[in-house]
Design an enzyme around this catalytic site. Sequence first.
Site, short mmCIF file in Angstrom:
data_model
loop_
_atom_site.label_atom_id
_atom_site.label_comp_id
_atom_site.label_asym_id
_atom_site.label_seq_id
_atom_site.Cartn_x
_atom_site.Cartn_y
_atom_site.Cartn_z
N CYS A 142 0.12 4.05 17.59
CA CYS A 142 -1.22 4.63 17.55
C CYS A 142 -1.25 5.87 18.44
CB CYS A 142 -2.26 3.63 18.04
SG CYS A 142 -3.89 4.38 18.23
N CYS A 154 -7.50 -0.15 18.53
CA CYS A 154 -8.55 0.69 19.16
C CYS A 154 -9.46 1.34 18.14
CB CYS A 154 -7.91 1.76 20.04
SG CYS A 154 -7.18 3.12 19.11
N TYR A 179 0.82 -1.21 0.00
CA TYR A 179 0.00 0.00 0.00
C TYR A 179 0.86 1.28 0.00
CZ TYR A 179 -4.15 -2.77 0.19
OH TYR A 179 -5.14 -3.66 -0.16
N ILE A 209 -9.54 3.68 -4.21
CA ILE A 209 -8.99 4.18 -2.94
C ILE A 209 -8.09 5.39 -3.20
CG2 ILE A 209 -9.20 1.97 -1.74
CD1 ILE A 209 -6.36 1.27 -2.47
N HIS A 260 -14.56 1.23 -0.50
CA HIS A 260 -13.44 0.34 -0.16
C HIS A 260 -12.37 1.04 0.65
CE1 HIS A 260 -14.25 -2.71 -3.63
NE2 HIS A 260 -15.11 -2.79 -2.65
N ALA A 280 -12.30 5.91 -20.87
CA ALA A 280 -13.13 6.80 -20.02
C ALA A 280 -12.91 8.27 -20.36
CB ALA A 280 -12.80 6.54 -18.55
N ASN A 299 -17.56 1.87 -20.11
CA ASN A 299 -16.40 1.04 -19.79
C ASN A 299 -15.57 0.83 -21.04
OD1 ASN A 299 -15.31 -0.36 -17.40
ND2 ASN A 299 -15.51 -2.20 -18.67
N CYS A 327 -6.15 2.19 13.60
CA CYS A 327 -5.49 1.29 14.55
C CYS A 327 -6.33 0.03 14.71
CB CYS A 327 -5.35 2.00 15.91
SG CYS A 327 -4.70 0.93 17.20
N CYS A 336 -4.01 5.02 21.42
CA CYS A 336 -3.84 3.99 22.47
C CYS A 336 -2.38 3.56 22.62
CB CYS A 336 -4.71 2.77 22.16
SG CYS A 336 -4.09 1.75 20.81
P1 NAD Z 1 -15.64 -11.30 -3.59
O1 NAD Z 1 -15.76 -12.69 -3.10
O2 NAD Z 1 -16.85 -10.61 -4.17
O3 NAD Z 1 -14.45 -11.21 -4.59
C1 NAD Z 1 -14.73 -11.54 -5.92
C2 NAD Z 1 -13.42 -11.65 -6.56
O4 NAD Z 1 -12.38 -11.15 -5.74
C3 NAD Z 1 -13.10 -13.09 -6.78
O5 NAD Z 1 -13.70 -13.49 -8.03
C4 NAD Z 1 -11.61 -13.04 -6.84
O6 NAD Z 1 -11.23 -12.47 -8.05
C5 NAD Z 1 -11.29 -12.03 -5.79
N1 NAD Z 1 -11.07 -12.65 -4.46
C6 NAD Z 1 -11.81 -12.52 -3.35
N2 NAD Z 1 -11.25 -13.12 -2.31
C7 NAD Z 1 -10.11 -13.67 -2.79
C8 NAD Z 1 -9.07 -14.44 -2.21
N3 NAD Z 1 -9.08 -14.73 -0.90
N4 NAD Z 1 -8.07 -14.86 -3.00
C9 NAD Z 1 -8.07 -14.54 -4.31
N5 NAD Z 1 -9.01 -13.84 -4.92
C10 NAD Z 1 -10.00 -13.40 -4.16
O7 NAD Z 1 -15.04 -10.40 -2.48
P2 NAD Z 1 -15.33 -10.62 -0.98
O8 NAD Z 1 -14.39 -11.58 -0.37
O9 NAD Z 1 -16.82 -10.84 -0.79
O10 NAD Z 1 -14.95 -9.17 -0.46
C11 NAD Z 1 -15.73 -8.64 0.58
C12 NAD Z 1 -15.72 -7.22 0.35
O11 NAD Z 1 -14.39 -6.69 0.33
C13 NAD Z 1 -16.32 -6.91 -0.98
O12 NAD Z 1 -17.62 -6.52 -0.65
C14 NAD Z 1 -15.51 -5.78 -1.54
O13 NAD Z 1 -16.30 -4.57 -1.48
C15 NAD Z 1 -14.36 -5.63 -0.60
N6 NAD Z 1 -13.12 -5.75 -1.34
C16 NAD Z 1 -12.18 -4.78 -1.20
C17 NAD Z 1 -10.99 -4.94 -1.87
C18 NAD Z 1 -9.91 -3.90 -1.79
O14 NAD Z 1 -8.78 -4.16 -2.24
N7 NAD Z 1 -10.24 -2.73 -1.26
C19 NAD Z 1 -10.75 -6.03 -2.65
C20 NAD Z 1 -11.79 -6.94 -2.78
C21 NAD Z 1 -12.97 -6.82 -2.09
N1 APR Z 2 -11.43 3.48 -19.61
C1 APR Z 2 -12.55 2.83 -19.19
N2 APR Z 2 -12.54 1.60 -18.62
C2 APR Z 2 -11.34 1.03 -18.45
C3 APR Z 2 -10.12 1.63 -18.85
C4 APR Z 2 -10.22 2.92 -19.45
N3 APR Z 2 -9.12 3.59 -19.87
N4 APR Z 2 -9.11 0.78 -18.56
C5 APR Z 2 -9.66 -0.31 -17.99
N5 APR Z 2 -11.00 -0.18 -17.95
C6 APR Z 2 -11.98 -1.13 -17.42
C7 APR Z 2 -11.65 -2.57 -17.70
O1 APR Z 2 -12.25 -2.97 -18.92
C8 APR Z 2 -12.30 -3.27 -16.51
O2 APR Z 2 -13.64 -3.60 -16.80
O3 APR Z 2 -11.96 -0.98 -16.02
C9 APR Z 2 -12.28 -2.21 -15.40
C10 APR Z 2 -11.26 -2.49 -14.32
O4 APR Z 2 -11.67 -3.66 -13.65
P1 APR Z 2 -10.86 -4.13 -12.36
O5 APR Z 2 -9.41 -4.08 -12.64
O6 APR Z 2 -11.49 -5.42 -11.93
O7 APR Z 2 -11.14 -2.98 -11.28
P2 APR Z 2 -12.45 -2.81 -10.42
O8 APR Z 2 -13.67 -3.22 -11.18
O9 APR Z 2 -12.42 -1.44 -9.86
O10 APR Z 2 -12.23 -3.87 -9.21
C11 APR Z 2 -13.25 -3.89 -8.20
O11 APR Z 2 -11.93 -5.37 -6.87
O12 APR Z 2 -9.89 -6.07 -6.15
C12 APR Z 2 -10.97 -5.30 -5.84
O13 APR Z 2 -10.89 -3.49 -4.34
C13 APR Z 2 -10.60 -3.87 -5.64
O14 APR Z 2 -12.09 -2.00 -5.85
C14 APR Z 2 -11.53 -3.11 -6.57
C15 APR Z 2 -12.59 -4.12 -6.88
#
Ligand code: NAD
Ligand code: APR
Length: 234
Positions: free
Chosen positions: A136, A120, A56, A93, A109, A220, A202, A117, A139
């Site tokens: 933190c 806490c 991160y 994010i 997300h 986009a 998209n 933390c 705490c």
């Molecule tokens: P999910 O089960 O809907 O996830 C779908 C996809 O995420 C899967 O098809 C796979 O591609 C991937 N995934 C999920 N867990 C995985 C794992 N342990 N290993 C590999 N791939 C994995 O997601 P979830 O588990 O129900 O997530 C719960 C919540 O967390 C979701 O509601 C989502 O909003 C949030 N989330 C946040 C992030 C992030 O990076 N901020 C990433 C994923 C999910």
């Molecule tokens: N313009 C428009 N769309 C685009 C472009 C672009 N230049 N480049 C990529 N895309 C589209 C791709 O076609 C794809 O459908 O953006 C989408 C990106 O998909 P992901 O990489 O899966 O990202 P996202 O949908 O935001 O993932 C959802 O999954 O892992 C978690 O927390 C993570 O918030 C994320 C969540």
Amino acid sequence: MDKASSIVILTGAGISAESGIETFRDQGGLWARHRIEDVATPEGFARNPALVHSFYNERRRSGLAAKPNAAHRALARLQKEHAGRVILVTQNIDNLHEQAGSTGVIHMHGELTKVFCAACGARQDQLDDTSLKDICPACSAVGQMRPDIVWFGEIPYHMEMIQAALWEADVFISIGTSGAVYPAAGFVAEARSAGAETVELNLEPSAGSRFFSAARYGPATRVVPAFVEELIAA
Ligand code: NAD
Ligand code: APR
């Protein structure tokens, strides 16, 4: 479209791709080079917190170096010029929507620029790197500060507010998301059952494209400004 209508917009990583922030599931995306279970799950953080901090920290540095693009700016313009309500929900994010001038952005997300933390729950802003040495301020726990990011298996933020907005929406627009992760992937079906018009903007059809009543495909930075222009002129 009625000038007073309520518009709910969901954005994903695709809207930030042309700002240089990599997506997750595109060719060579983040999940092609990192194991989700290692860097985006609570278990991964417990197992190897240093790896999660470095993942991160790298995303925070590149996210803070990125600039909003024409798609982010078009949404900020829509919020300013559309007489009705425009509610912007993002899975992203990064803070490019805010940098472009959008307000009230709902980060379901979490945000790269915040940490909390694990001991806490105290939250704070974070613009530079985090590490296991962090203490933190509330705490004094050491090594418990974690990115304020919703990981797989955790509950997204602001879900009640989002559900209420979807039920009142006249138009639901999904931008730059693959429709791979719930609950965000289910928003289009909820908006549709509440009677909203649903539009997908998209690069290519997403996993949920069959749920949308209209779609425009392409980068986009081209598709979003053109669509916003039409909405404002309508
Ligand atoms: P999910 O089960 O809907 O996830 C779908 C996809 O995420 C899967 O098809 C796979 O591609 C991937 N995934 C999920 N867990 C995985 C794992 N342990 N290993 C590999 N791939 C994995 O997601 P979830 O588990 O129900 O997530 C719960 C919540 O967390 C979701 O509601 C989502 O909003 C949030 N989330 C946040 C992030 C992030 O990076 N901020 C990433 C994923 C999910
Ligand atoms: N313009 C428009 N769309 C685009 C472009 C672009 N230049 N480049 C990529 N895309 C589209 C791709 O076609 C794809 O459908 O953006 C989408 C990106 O998909 P992901 O990489 O899966 O990202 P996202 O949908 O935001 O993932 C959802 O999954 O892992 C978690 O927390 C993570 O918030 C994320 C969540």
